[in-house]
Design a protein around this motif. Structure first.
Motif, PDB file in Angstrom:
ATOM      1  N   ARG A  64      -7.790   1.413  53.240  1.00 16.54           N
ATOM      2  CA  ARG A  64      -6.310   3.229  53.187  1.00 16.54           C
ATOM      3  C   ARG A  64      -6.683   2.834  51.532  1.00 16.54           C
ATOM      4  O   ARG A  64      -6.877   2.060  51.149  1.00 16.54           O
ATOM      5  CB  ARG A  64      -4.673   2.790  52.988  1.00 16.54           C
ATOM      6  CG  ARG A  64      -4.579   2.725  54.688  1.00 16.54           C
ATOM      7  CD  ARG A  64      -3.136   2.356  55.124  1.00 16.54           C
ATOM      8  NE  ARG A  64      -2.727   4.254  54.416  1.00 16.54           N
ATOM      9  CZ  ARG A  64      -0.767   3.910  54.400  1.00 16.54           C
ATOM     10  NH1 ARG A  64      -0.327   2.428  54.676  1.00 16.54           N
ATOM     11  NH2 ARG A  64      -0.255   5.024  54.014  1.00 16.54           N
ATOM     12  N   TYR A  65      -6.615   4.686  51.344  1.00 18.21           N
ATOM     13  CA  TYR A  65      -6.956   5.027  50.147  1.00 18.21           C
ATOM     14  C   TYR A  65      -6.330   6.073  49.609  1.00 18.21           C
ATOM     15  O   TYR A  65      -5.749   6.755  50.707  1.00 18.21           O
ATOM     16  CB  TYR A  65      -8.816   5.126  49.919  1.00 18.21           C
ATOM     17  CG  TYR A  65      -9.713   4.474  50.308  1.00 18.21           C
ATOM     18  CD1 TYR A  65     -10.020   3.124  50.326  1.00 18.21           C
ATOM     19  CD2 TYR A  65     -10.749   5.052  50.729  1.00 18.21           C
ATOM     20  CE1 TYR A  65     -10.699   2.618  50.226  1.00 18.21           C
ATOM     21  CE2 TYR A  65     -11.449   4.191  51.513  1.00 18.21           C
ATOM     22  CZ  TYR A  65     -11.725   2.646  51.181  1.00 18.21           C
ATOM     23  OH  TYR A  65     -12.482   2.024  51.248  1.00 18.21           O
ATOM     24  N   ALA A  66      -5.696   6.317  48.590  1.00 17.31           N
ATOM     25  CA  ALA A  66      -5.094   7.246  48.200  1.00 17.31           C
ATOM     26  C   ALA A  66      -4.868   7.354  46.803  1.00 17.31           C
ATOM     27  O   ALA A  66      -5.382   7.544  45.702  1.00 17.31           O
ATOM     28  CB  ALA A  66      -3.637   6.596  48.328  1.00 17.31           C
ATOM     29  N   LEU A  67      -4.853   9.349  46.451  1.00 10.99           N
ATOM     30  CA  LEU A  67      -4.379   9.680  44.895  1.00 10.99           C
ATOM     31  C   LEU A  67      -2.990   9.990  44.926  1.00 10.99           C
ATOM     32  O   LEU A  67      -2.090  10.845  45.392  1.00 10.99           O
ATOM     33  CB  LEU A  67      -5.529  11.114  45.124  1.00 10.99           C
ATOM     34  CG  LEU A  67      -5.791  11.978  43.763  1.00 10.99           C
ATOM     35  CD1 LEU A  67      -6.210  10.796  42.297  1.00 10.99           C
ATOM     36  CD2 LEU A  67      -6.098  12.500  43.917  1.00 10.99           C
ATOM     37  N   VAL A  68      -2.459   9.586  43.028  1.00 10.50           N
ATOM     38  CA  VAL A  68      -1.477  10.085  43.415  1.00 10.50           C
ATOM     39  C   VAL A  68      -1.778  11.044  42.026  1.00 10.50           C
ATOM     40  O   VAL A  68      -1.392  10.491  40.895  1.00 10.50           O
ATOM     41  CB  VAL A  68      -0.518   8.481  43.744  1.00 10.50           C
ATOM     42  CG1 VAL A  68       0.152   9.450  42.514  1.00 10.50           C
ATOM     43  CG2 VAL A  68      -1.073   7.672  44.192  1.00 10.50           C
ATOM     44  N   GLU A 106      -5.783   9.925  51.616  1.00  7.39           N
ATOM     45  CA  GLU A 106      -3.915  10.120  51.361  1.00  7.39           C
ATOM     46  C   GLU A 106      -4.362  10.724  49.956  1.00  7.39           C
ATOM     47  O   GLU A 106      -3.895  10.300  48.806  1.00  7.39           O
ATOM     48  CB  GLU A 106      -3.375   9.089  51.091  1.00  7.39           C
ATOM     49  CG  GLU A 106      -3.898   8.225  53.502  1.00  7.39           C
ATOM     50  CD  GLU A 106      -3.237   7.236  53.498  1.00  7.39           C
ATOM     51  OE1 GLU A 106      -1.810   7.290  53.649  1.00  7.39           O
ATOM     52  OE2 GLU A 106      -3.816   6.065  54.485  1.00  7.39           O
ATOM     53  N   ALA A 107      -2.773  12.053  49.910  1.00  6.94           N
ATOM     54  CA  ALA A 107      -2.642  12.442  48.799  1.00  6.94           C
ATOM     55  C   ALA A 107      -0.940  12.192  49.181  1.00  6.94           C
ATOM     56  O   ALA A 107      -0.061  12.048  49.972  1.00  6.94           O
ATOM     57  CB  ALA A 107      -2.404  13.912  49.082  1.00  6.94           C
ATOM     58  N   TYR A 108      -0.239  11.611  47.563  1.00  5.88           N
ATOM     59  CA  TYR A 108       1.079  11.260  47.316  1.00  5.88           C
ATOM     60  C   TYR A 108       1.287  12.105  46.079  1.00  5.88           C
ATOM     61  O   TYR A 108       0.716  12.170  45.025  1.00  5.88           O
ATOM     62  CB  TYR A 108       1.159   9.955  47.882  1.00  5.88           C
ATOM     63  CG  TYR A 108       0.736   9.536  48.971  1.00  5.88           C
ATOM     64  CD1 TYR A 108       1.406   9.745  49.646  1.00  5.88           C
ATOM     65  CD2 TYR A 108       0.580   8.889  48.940  1.00  5.88           C
ATOM     66  CE1 TYR A 108       1.985   8.685  50.801  1.00  5.88           C
ATOM     67  CE2 TYR A 108      -0.050   8.175  50.494  1.00  5.88           C
ATOM     68  CZ  TYR A 108       0.822   7.929  51.118  1.00  5.88           C
ATOM     69  OH  TYR A 108       0.249   7.845  52.599  1.00  5.88           O
ATOM     70  N   GLY A 109       2.681  12.151  46.044  1.00  9.91           N
ATOM     71  CA  GLY A 109       3.121  12.444  44.476  1.00  9.91           C
ATOM     72  C   GLY A 109       3.894  11.107  43.752  1.00  9.91           C
ATOM     73  O   GLY A 109       3.832  10.447  44.918  1.00  9.91           O
ATOM     74  N   ARG A 130      -8.237   1.382  48.060  1.00 11.01           N
ATOM     75  CA  ARG A 130      -8.141   1.811  46.419  1.00 11.01           C
ATOM     76  C   ARG A 130      -7.047   2.944  46.470  1.00 11.01           C
ATOM     77  O   ARG A 130      -6.712   3.597  47.271  1.00 11.01           O
ATOM     78  CB  ARG A 130      -9.771   2.368  46.846  1.00 11.01           C
ATOM     79  CG  ARG A 130     -10.175   3.682  45.602  1.00 11.01           C
ATOM     80  CD  ARG A 130     -11.321   3.274  45.987  1.00 11.01           C
ATOM     81  NE  ARG A 130     -12.531   2.084  46.307  1.00 11.01           N
ATOM     82  CZ  ARG A 130     -12.995   2.158  45.804  1.00 11.01           C
ATOM     83  NH1 ARG A 130     -13.271   2.335  44.324  1.00 11.01           N
ATOM     84  NH2 ARG A 130     -13.962   1.165  45.590  1.00 11.01           N
ATOM     85  N   LEU A 131      -6.737   2.940  44.833  1.00 12.19           N
ATOM     86  CA  LEU A 131      -5.625   3.803  44.693  1.00 12.19           C
ATOM     87  C   LEU A 131      -5.704   3.760  43.252  1.00 12.19           C
ATOM     88  O   LEU A 131      -6.265   3.811  42.703  1.00 12.19           O
ATOM     89  CB  LEU A 131      -4.090   3.175  44.746  1.00 12.19           C
ATOM     90  CG  LEU A 131      -3.044   4.219  44.264  1.00 12.19           C
ATOM     91  CD1 LEU A 131      -2.128   3.813  45.205  1.00 12.19           C
ATOM     92  CD2 LEU A 131      -2.589   3.886  43.107  1.00 12.19           C
ATOM     93  N   VAL A 132      -5.981   5.660  42.903  1.00  5.02           N
ATOM     94  CA  VAL A 132      -5.946   5.966  41.660  1.00  5.02           C
ATOM     95  C   VAL A 132      -4.989   7.520  41.628  1.00  5.02           C
ATOM     96  O   VAL A 132      -4.138   8.085  42.359  1.00  5.02           O
ATOM     97  CB  VAL A 132      -7.465   7.293  41.846  1.00  5.02           C
ATOM     98  CG1 VAL A 132      -7.956   7.924  40.205  1.00  5.02           C
ATOM     99  CG2 VAL A 132      -8.669   6.264  41.786  1.00  5.02           C
TER     100      VAL A 132
END
Length: 82
Positions: free
Chosen positions: A4-8, A28-31, A43-45
């Motif tokens: 899973r990869y996310a952009l916060v 995936e997009a998160y606040g 991976r998380l940015v």
């Protein structure tokens, strides 16, 4: 299990706009305040707050949001703040 990869970003909407703009369809997009209890990301940015954020908002980002999201990435994963 699929990685899973996310952009916060400040909001899920902002994160999704960036993902759409650069064509990252499997991310995936998160606040910042999203409830992701138990979630793990390879991976998380994280995107820093907008240029006009207050000092209090920047402090909250650095002392609360960054440490919280960092726990969602395993030691061999990638965690970046841009």
């Amino acid at each position: 299990m699929k990685d899973r990869y996310a952009l916060v970003a400040a909001t899920q909407h902002v994160a999704q706009q960036f993902l759409d703009a650069i064509g990252l369809k499997d991310w995936e997009a998160y606040g910042y305040t999203a409830a992701v209890t138990g979630a793990r990301f390879e991976r998380l940015v994280m995107m820093r707050p907008h240029w006009n954020a207050t000092g209090a908002e920047m402090t909250m980002f650095e002392t609360e949001f960054v440490p919280n999201w960092r726990t969602r990435v395993p030691p061999d994963g990638v965690f970046k703040v841009v």
